[in-house]
Write a protein that holds these residues in place. Structure first.
Motif, mmCIF file in Angstrom:
data_model
loop_
_atom_site.group_PDB
_atom_site.id
_atom_site.type_symbol
_atom_site.label_atom_id
_atom_site.label_comp_id
_atom_site.label_asym_id
_atom_site.label_seq_id
_atom_site.Cartn_x
_atom_site.Cartn_y
_atom_site.Cartn_z
ATOM 1 N N LEU A 1 0.840 -1.194 0.000
ATOM 2 C CA LEU A 1 0.000 0.000 0.000
ATOM 3 C C LEU A 1 0.879 1.250 0.000
ATOM 4 C CD1 LEU A 1 -2.681 -1.113 2.584
ATOM 5 C CD2 LEU A 1 -3.087 -0.587 0.170
ATOM 6 N N PRO A 2 0.358 2.371 -0.496
ATOM 7 C CA PRO A 2 1.135 3.612 -0.462
ATOM 8 C C PRO A 2 1.340 4.079 0.982
ATOM 9 C CG PRO A 2 -0.816 3.842 -1.868
ATOM 10 C CD PRO A 2 -0.923 2.531 -1.172
ATOM 11 N N GLU A 3 2.496 4.620 1.242
ATOM 12 C CA GLU A 3 2.807 5.157 2.563
ATOM 13 C C GLU A 3 1.849 6.296 2.898
ATOM 14 O OE1 GLU A 3 6.669 6.942 5.008
ATOM 15 O OE2 GLU A 3 6.822 6.563 2.851
ATOM 16 N N GLY A 4 1.444 6.365 4.169
ATOM 17 C CA GLY A 4 0.593 7.458 4.628
ATOM 18 C C GLY A 4 -0.619 6.952 5.378
ATOM 19 N N SER A 5 -1.529 7.878 5.642
ATOM 20 C CA SER A 5 -2.749 7.587 6.380
ATOM 21 C C SER A 5 -3.880 7.293 5.397
ATOM 22 C CB SER A 5 -3.113 8.786 7.256
ATOM 23 O OG SER A 5 -4.260 8.517 8.013
ATOM 24 N N HIS A 6 -4.630 6.219 5.674
ATOM 25 C CA HIS A 6 -5.700 5.775 4.789
ATOM 26 C C HIS A 6 -6.964 5.476 5.589
ATOM 27 C CE1 HIS A 6 -2.949 5.209 1.389
ATOM 28 N NE2 HIS A 6 -2.089 4.781 2.295
ATOM 29 N N GLY A 7 -8.096 5.946 5.065
ATOM 30 C CA GLY A 7 -9.371 5.537 5.623
ATOM 31 C C GLY A 7 -9.621 4.088 5.242
ATOM 32 N N ILE A 8 -10.124 3.319 6.179
ATOM 33 C CA ILE A 8 -10.507 1.926 5.914
ATOM 34 C C ILE A 8 -11.915 1.737 6.451
ATOM 35 C CG2 ILE A 8 -8.170 0.979 5.810
ATOM 36 C CD1 ILE A 8 -8.546 -0.001 8.714
ATOM 37 N N LEU B 1 -14.009 2.364 10.567
ATOM 38 C CA LEU B 1 -12.842 1.861 11.281
ATOM 39 C C LEU B 1 -11.852 3.006 11.417
ATOM 40 C CD1 LEU B 1 -12.459 -1.550 9.379
ATOM 41 C CD2 LEU B 1 -13.613 -1.124 11.563
ATOM 42 N N PRO B 2 -10.904 2.929 12.343
ATOM 43 C CA PRO B 2 -9.929 4.016 12.485
ATOM 44 C C PRO B 2 -8.990 4.082 11.282
ATOM 45 C CG PRO B 2 -9.383 2.199 13.952
ATOM 46 C CD PRO B 2 -10.700 1.862 13.317
ATOM 47 N N ASN B 3 -8.468 5.273 11.014
ATOM 48 C CA ASN B 3 -7.493 5.411 9.938
ATOM 49 C C ASN B 3 -6.315 4.480 10.176
ATOM 50 O OD1 ASN B 3 -8.816 7.399 8.417
ATOM 51 N ND2 ASN B 3 -8.027 9.019 9.724
ATOM 52 N N ALA B 4 -5.772 3.987 9.086
ATOM 53 C CA ALA B 4 -4.621 3.087 9.156
ATOM 54 C C ALA B 4 -3.396 3.839 8.660
ATOM 55 C CB ALA B 4 -4.874 1.858 8.295
ATOM 56 N N ILE B 5 -2.328 3.743 9.389
ATOM 57 C CA ILE B 5 -1.076 4.387 9.011
ATOM 58 C C ILE B 5 -0.177 3.335 8.376
ATOM 59 C CG2 ILE B 5 0.882 5.758 9.780
ATOM 60 C CD1 ILE B 5 -1.931 7.041 10.263
ATOM 61 N N VAL B 6 0.201 3.574 7.131
ATOM 62 C CA VAL B 6 1.056 2.658 6.390
ATOM 63 C C VAL B 6 2.452 3.261 6.336
ATOM 64 C CG1 VAL B 6 1.440 1.521 4.171
ATOM 65 C CG2 VAL B 6 -0.894 1.811 5.043
ATOM 66 N N GLY B 7 3.446 2.485 6.736
ATOM 67 C CA GLY B 7 4.829 2.943 6.719
ATOM 68 C C GLY B 7 5.462 2.804 5.349
ATOM 69 N N ILE C 1 -12.789 -1.879 2.212
ATOM 70 C CA ILE C 1 -12.223 -0.888 1.297
ATOM 71 C C ILE C 1 -11.077 -0.140 1.970
ATOM 72 C CG2 ILE C 1 -12.670 1.300 0.087
ATOM 73 C CD1 ILE C 1 -14.047 -0.886 -1.372
ATOM 74 N N VAL C 2 -10.002 0.079 1.198
ATOM 75 C CA VAL C 2 -8.923 0.987 1.588
ATOM 76 C C VAL C 2 -9.058 2.216 0.700
ATOM 77 C CG1 VAL C 2 -6.427 1.351 1.763
ATOM 78 C CG2 VAL C 2 -7.383 -0.935 2.162
ATOM 79 N N HIS C 3 -9.039 3.394 1.318
ATOM 80 C CA HIS C 3 -9.142 4.663 0.592
ATOM 81 C C HIS C 3 -7.772 5.312 0.449
ATOM 82 C CE1 HIS C 3 -13.581 4.973 0.644
ATOM 83 N NE2 HIS C 3 -13.472 4.259 1.750
ATOM 84 N N SER D 1 -10.380 8.399 -3.026
ATOM 85 C CA SER D 1 -10.743 7.293 -3.905
ATOM 86 C C SER D 1 -10.506 5.944 -3.219
ATOM 87 C CB SER D 1 -9.959 7.373 -5.210
ATOM 88 O OG SER D 1 -8.577 7.291 -4.951
ATOM 89 N N ARG D 2 -11.126 4.936 -3.782
ATOM 90 C CA ARG D 2 -11.003 3.572 -3.267
ATOM 91 C C ARG D 2 -9.843 2.903 -4.006
ATOM 92 N NH1 ARG D 2 -17.428 1.983 -2.728
ATOM 93 N NH2 ARG D 2 -18.030 3.964 -1.782
ATOM 94 N N ILE D 3 -8.839 2.468 -3.247
ATOM 95 C CA ILE D 3 -7.636 1.916 -3.890
ATOM 96 C C ILE D 3 -7.475 0.405 -3.731
ATOM 97 C CG2 ILE D 3 -6.434 4.126 -3.814
ATOM 98 C CD1 ILE D 3 -4.790 3.004 -1.442
#
Length: 171
Positions: A62-69, A108-114, A143-145, A161-163
């Motif tokens: 996944l791309p680095e950063g914060s994502h809505g899930i 769900l809480p935002n997910a932080i991707v390193g 869904i991951v946004h 967007s939905r990724i």
């Protein structure tokens, strides 16, 4: 001392505990695919002895950063932009934890991707009813946004967007 506490906190986030099998029963599993159609991992929803569902997310690439899930209301990832999954599983609630009548059971809480592209997360979701909301006639999707959820904007938190998308199937 403060830096060592920050490091310990980061280690506790990335080294999630392994859930003992005798405490959960797998109810639903989704293989999550990115927009290119490649599998990037799984999401499971498990029933616990307390009756509080446990959502376990294990994704890569996944791309680095914060994502809505979110958990979405329709088990369909066939559209190229994943809009076929519909909106969030909403129940009788408003979107977001900052809403007076929130959150949705699908929030769900935002997910932080390193930088490594990994997302590993365990979430207890007391508002989710697996049989009625995930394993109902039209199913459900994960869904991951592209962007973080703002936890307030209606109906979906302006998460971009939905990724990635995965359809839940019986465990």
């Amino acid at each position: 001392m403060k830096n060592s506490l920050k490091i310990a906190a980061l280690l506790s986030i990335t080294a999630l505990p392994v859930v003992a099998a005798e405490h959960v029963m797998l109810e639903a599993r989704a293989e999550v695919m990115n927009a290119a159609g490649m599998s990037i991992g799984t999401v499971t929803i498990n029933e616990t002895a307390s009756g509080t569902p446990l959502v376990i997310v294990a994704l890569t690439d996944l791309p680095e950063g914060s994502h809505g899930i979110h958990l979405h209301e329709t088990g369909d990832c066939s559209a190229a932009d994943f809009t076929s999954a519909g909106g969030h599983i909403a129940g009788d609630a408003e979107h977001g934890v900052f809403a007076e009548n929130g959150p949705h059971p699908g929030d769900l809480p935002n997910a932080i991707v390193g930088a490594d592209g990994e997302l590993n997360l365990e979430i207890f979701n007391a508002d989710l009813v697996i049989a009625d909301m995930v394993m109902d006639d039209d199913g459900a999707a994960f869904i991951v946004h592209s962007d973080p959820d703002d936890y307030t904007s209606q109906p979906s938190g302006e998460a971009g967007s939905r990724i990635a998308c995965g359809v839940f199937e019986a465990g």
